[in-house]
Enzyme design. Structure first.
Site, PDB file in Angstrom:
ATOM      1  N   PHE A  18       0.825  -1.210   0.000  1.00 38.26           N
ATOM      2  CA  PHE A  18       0.000   0.000   0.000  1.00 38.26           C
ATOM      3  C   PHE A  18       0.859   1.259   0.000  1.00 38.26           C
ATOM      4  CE2 PHE A  18      -3.058   2.760   2.598  1.00 38.26           C
ATOM      5  CZ  PHE A  18      -3.801   3.124   1.490  1.00 38.26           C
ATOM      6  N   ARG A  40       8.274  -9.236  -3.094  1.00 38.10           N
ATOM      7  CA  ARG A  40       8.359 -10.587  -2.534  1.00 38.10           C
ATOM      8  C   ARG A  40       8.250 -11.667  -3.592  1.00 38.10           C
ATOM      9  NH1 ARG A  40       4.407 -11.583   2.365  1.00 38.10           N
ATOM     10  NH2 ARG A  40       5.457 -13.599   2.171  1.00 38.10           N
ATOM     11  N   ALA A  78       8.721  -2.642   3.915  1.00 38.15           N
ATOM     12  CA  ALA A  78       8.297  -4.033   4.057  1.00 38.15           C
ATOM     13  C   ALA A  78       8.310  -4.424   5.532  1.00 38.15           C
ATOM     14  CB  ALA A  78       9.217  -4.954   3.268  1.00 38.15           C
ATOM     15  N   SER A 123       5.619   2.462  13.210  1.00 36.81           N
ATOM     16  CA  SER A 123       4.185   2.490  13.496  1.00 36.81           C
ATOM     17  C   SER A 123       3.914   3.279  14.765  1.00 36.81           C
ATOM     18  CB  SER A 123       3.657   1.066  13.677  1.00 36.81           C
ATOM     19  OG  SER A 123       2.340   1.061  14.194  1.00 36.81           O
ATOM     20  N   TYR A 149       3.342  -6.775  17.299  1.00 38.84           N
ATOM     21  CA  TYR A 149       3.735  -5.921  16.180  1.00 38.84           C
ATOM     22  C   TYR A 149       4.403  -4.648  16.692  1.00 38.84           C
ATOM     23  CZ  TYR A 149       3.190  -2.763  12.183  1.00 38.84           C
ATOM     24  OH  TYR A 149       3.406  -1.854  11.169  1.00 38.84           O
TER      25      TYR A 149
END
Length: 325
Positions: A18, A40, A78, A123, A149
């Site tokens: 995205f 990938r 990634a 993030s 995460y």
């Protein structure tokens, strides 16, 4: 750092994702940049004229030498991303394998190859899951990640900054909030589907505040961080600069879709109670709790302001959804 002379070879990992695909397109359209895509699988390059390398797996043993020749900057987009329903027994170990060990392995090889700058797309989950209304996260807060995460992204950040001190390769860290835009997937797309179908939604009385960032605004900041001298060694938070409640977001998105929102004003506490009872605590947190970020550091150090307004970004997202749903 003297990386301002064209053409800059910029390696983008996750180039069909995205964020990565949008960044590659933007770099291709910017004079003086030569984007290089890492994907990938052997698929068509996200931009026809872009050199592409296939790296099937990112881990501590991945060999990057063939990709790094002449590269000045890496944008590492990634990652093993946050998933709603985890299927592996030890999620944290798997997140660490890709997001920490794989990232550090790439960065170490990049430093050895003479790469000048490593831009890491992290993030906001590194900061935490929610804020008190009016008390936004800042880039200098002590991280409090709570899921595998977020923990893996925090550990990757720390390892990259340590590696930068060891090797001299500049590291820039960007922590986006929820990203939306054309081709958005997951919950944001589900939300548009519900609105378009006219499904009554019990979110008409939510008074939280959420920071979001449109894909265009995030890519704009990444482009700045590729070369700006003030970016080196810094952590930046990014958003559209306007915080919305869930109710406001739904109403604005419905307007962009050309439909009337059908929001039922169910009290927040009742929503949370039923969500927890149904095992959807995390979903209730995203819908009802606040998560705000302070982007003043980003604006001051980089002279950056979001170029696309929230409503324009929602309009473009809705237009894409209506054309390709």
């Amino acid at each position: 750092m003297d990386i301002e002379h064209a053409p800059l070879r910029v390696l983008v990992t996750g180039a069909t994702g995205f964020v990565g695909s949008a960044l590659v397109r933007a770099l291709e359209n910017q004079p003086g940049y030569l984007p290089i895509s890492v994907v990938r699988s052997k698929v068509k390059s996200p931009v026809a004229n872009t050199q592409t390398f296939c790296i099937p797996d990112i881990s501590s043993s991945t060999e990057w030498e063939g990709c790094l020749k002449g590269v000045a900057v890496i944008v590492h987009a990634a990652a093993r991303v946050h998933v709603m329903k985890e299927v592996v027994a030890d999620a944290l170990s798997e997140f660490r394998r890709v997001n920490v060990e794989g990232t550090v392995n790439l960065a170490r090889q990049a430093a050895q190859a003479g790469v000048k700058r490593f831009v890491f797309i992290s993030s906001i989950k590194v900061n935490g899951e929610e804020t008190e209304p009016g008390r936004p996260f800042t880039a200098d807060d002590i991280p409090t990640p709570s899921d595998p995460y977020g923990i893996s992204k925090k550990e990757a950040e720390e390892a990259l900054l340590a590696l930068s001190g060891e090797t001299g390769m500049e590291v820039v860290i960007i922590r986006p909030t929820l990203i939306y835009g054309p081709s958005v997937k997951a919950n944001f797309r589900k939300m548009m589907t519900w609105l378009k179908k006219g499904v009554p939604l019990p979110f008409g009385a939510i008074n939280n505040r959420r920071s979001l960032v449109s894909l265009e605004n995030l890519v704009s900041l990444i482009l700045v961080c590729v070369t700006h001298h003030n970016a080196a060694g810094q952590i930046f938070l990014v958003s559209d600069g306007v915080d919305l409640s869930t109710t406001e977001l739904l109403n604005r998105t419905a307007e962009a879709l050309g439909v009337k929102s059908r929001l039922v004003p169910v009290p927040e506490q009742m929503l949370i109670f039923f969500a927890v009872a149904l095992g959807r605590r995390a979903l209730s947190q995203r819908l009802c709790k606040s998560l705000q970020v302070d982007i003043s550091k980003t604006q001051t150090l980089l002279g950056w302001n979001s170029p696309v307004s929230v409503q324009d970004a929602l309009n473009r997202t809705a237009k894409d959804f209506l054309e390709y749903r």
